[in-house]
Design a protein around this motif. Structure first.
Motif, short mmCIF file in Angstrom:
data_model
loop_
_atom_site.label_atom_id
_atom_site.label_comp_id
_atom_site.label_asym_id
_atom_site.label_seq_id
_atom_site.Cartn_x
_atom_site.Cartn_y
_atom_site.Cartn_z
N TRP A 223 0.83 -1.21 0.00
CA TRP A 223 0.00 0.00 0.00
C TRP A 223 0.86 1.26 0.00
O TRP A 223 0.58 2.21 -0.73
N LEU A 224 1.92 1.27 0.81
CA LEU A 224 2.77 2.46 0.92
C LEU A 224 3.37 2.83 -0.44
O LEU A 224 3.39 4.01 -0.82
N GLY A 225 3.85 1.83 -1.17
CA GLY A 225 4.41 2.12 -2.48
C GLY A 225 3.39 2.74 -3.42
O GLY A 225 3.68 3.71 -4.14
N GLU A 226 2.17 2.21 -3.40
CA GLU A 226 1.12 2.76 -4.25
C GLU A 226 0.71 4.16 -3.80
O GLU A 226 0.46 5.05 -4.63
N PHE A 227 0.68 4.37 -2.49
CA PHE A 227 0.28 5.66 -1.93
C PHE A 227 1.30 6.74 -2.27
O PHE A 227 0.94 7.85 -2.68
N LEU A 228 2.58 6.43 -2.14
CA LEU A 228 3.61 7.41 -2.49
C LEU A 228 3.57 7.73 -3.98
O LEU A 228 3.78 8.88 -4.38
N GLY A 229 3.29 6.72 -4.80
CA GLY A 229 3.16 6.98 -6.23
C GLY A 229 1.99 7.89 -6.54
O GLY A 229 2.07 8.75 -7.43
N LEU A 230 0.91 7.73 -5.79
CA LEU A 230 -0.27 8.58 -5.96
C LEU A 230 0.06 10.03 -5.62
O LEU A 230 -0.39 10.97 -6.30
N ILE A 231 0.84 10.23 -4.57
CA ILE A 231 1.14 11.58 -4.10
C ILE A 231 2.22 12.25 -4.95
O ILE A 231 2.06 13.39 -5.40
N PHE A 232 3.34 11.55 -5.16
CA PHE A 232 4.51 12.18 -5.77
C PHE A 232 4.74 11.80 -7.23
O PHE A 232 5.53 12.46 -7.91
N GLY A 233 4.07 10.76 -7.71
CA GLY A 233 4.27 10.34 -9.08
C GLY A 233 5.69 9.84 -9.32
O GLY A 233 6.38 9.42 -8.39
N LYS A 234 6.12 9.91 -10.56
CA LYS A 234 7.48 9.52 -10.94
C LYS A 234 8.18 10.71 -11.56
O LYS A 234 7.56 11.49 -12.29
N PRO A 235 9.48 10.87 -11.29
CA PRO A 235 10.21 11.97 -11.92
C PRO A 235 10.21 11.81 -13.44
O PRO A 235 10.20 10.70 -13.96
N ALA A 236 10.22 12.94 -14.13
CA ALA A 236 10.29 12.91 -15.58
C ALA A 236 11.63 12.34 -16.02
O ALA A 236 12.67 12.64 -15.42
N ALA A 237 11.61 11.50 -17.03
CA ALA A 237 12.86 10.92 -17.53
C ALA A 237 13.70 12.00 -18.18
O ALA A 237 13.19 12.95 -18.78
N GLY A 238 15.02 11.83 -18.04
CA GLY A 238 15.89 12.82 -18.67
C GLY A 238 17.31 12.64 -18.24
O GLY A 238 17.63 11.80 -17.44
#
Length: 238
Positions: A223-238
């Motif tokens: 759940w924590l992994g999914e919750f953090l993804g919901l809040i912060f998303g993923k950094p843009a690739a670059g």
């Protein structure tokens, strides 16, 4: 010449003791491509006057109360206007959630019958919470105070003793009362150092903390992994 890699976005991590750790929250954010900017206000670290250089912030728990009159508690609670005004992703955990509730006009106080939540306790998602993600049925708690639901906040999860367990305010501010960040080493340390609190009404004995971890922690971690993804998303690739 090849272009330089883009700097990893930073998450502000606010801790409240010298030896405190962001635990699994820190591990997961690093794995997702964020860097951590760790500050400890009780030890004199200043918080930034803007989050323009950060992708978000997490304020963790601590042994103090959100109602304490320590200068850093007041300053940190007032500082929450920055992520709110700038609409930056923000997560408050335990004390951090209570500070957020206080800042938004809620109230932080103990249970009317003196009950605490120290150990593993059932959690129930609200309909609003269920629409966001699947929540664990049991979560780890370590607190003697709870918070009222701030006006205009949305309750995401509830429980019997302390009914306000998780909430969302606006688009990007989140607060949770329970702890998903503890590694096994962290939990062992808490059980040893907090053993005197196991006599409080409603608390569970230390053996149940580690025993419950074997049963329920895998679900809490997922759940924590999914919750953090919901809040912060993923950094843009670059």
């Amino acid at each position: 010449m090849p272009s330089r890699p883009r700097p990893r976005p930073k998450i502000l991590i606010v801790l409240h003791q010298e030896n405190s750790s962001p635990g699994r929250v820190g591990h997961m954010l690093l794995e997702e491509g964020f860097d951590l900017d760790i500050r400890r206000p009780p030890l004199g670290d200043e918080l930034p006057c803007t989050l323009d250089d950060h992708a978000g912030a997490v304020v963790f728990g601590g042994p103090m109360s959100a109602n304490d009159e320590d200068e850093f508690v007041r300053r940190e609670t007032d500082w929450l206007q920055i992520p709110l005004k700038e609409n930056r992703p923000f997560l408050g955990i335990c004390l951090g959630a209570q500070m957020l509730a206080n800042h938004l006009g809620g109230k932080v106080e103990g249970h009317g019958e003196g009950l605490v939540e120290i150990g593993w306790y059932p959690l129930k998602a609200t309909e609003a919470g269920k629409r966001l993600l699947h929540w664990p049925e049991m979560v780890y708690q370590f607190h003697r105070e709870g918070f009222s639901l701030p006006k205009e906040a949305t309750l995401l999860a509830t429980a019997e003793t302390y009914p306000n367990q998780a909430f969302r305010y606006g688009e990007n501010a989140w607060g949770i009362q329970f702890h998903g960040e503890l590694t096994r080493v962290m939990m062992q340390r808490w059980v040893v150092r907090g053993a005197h609190r196991f006599e409080l009404p409603g608390a569970q004995p230390g053996r149940d903390h580690l025993g419950g971890r074997l049963i329920w922690d895998m679900h809490l971690k997922r759940w924590l992994g999914e919750f953090l993804g919901l809040i912060f998303g993923k950094p843009a690739a670059g």
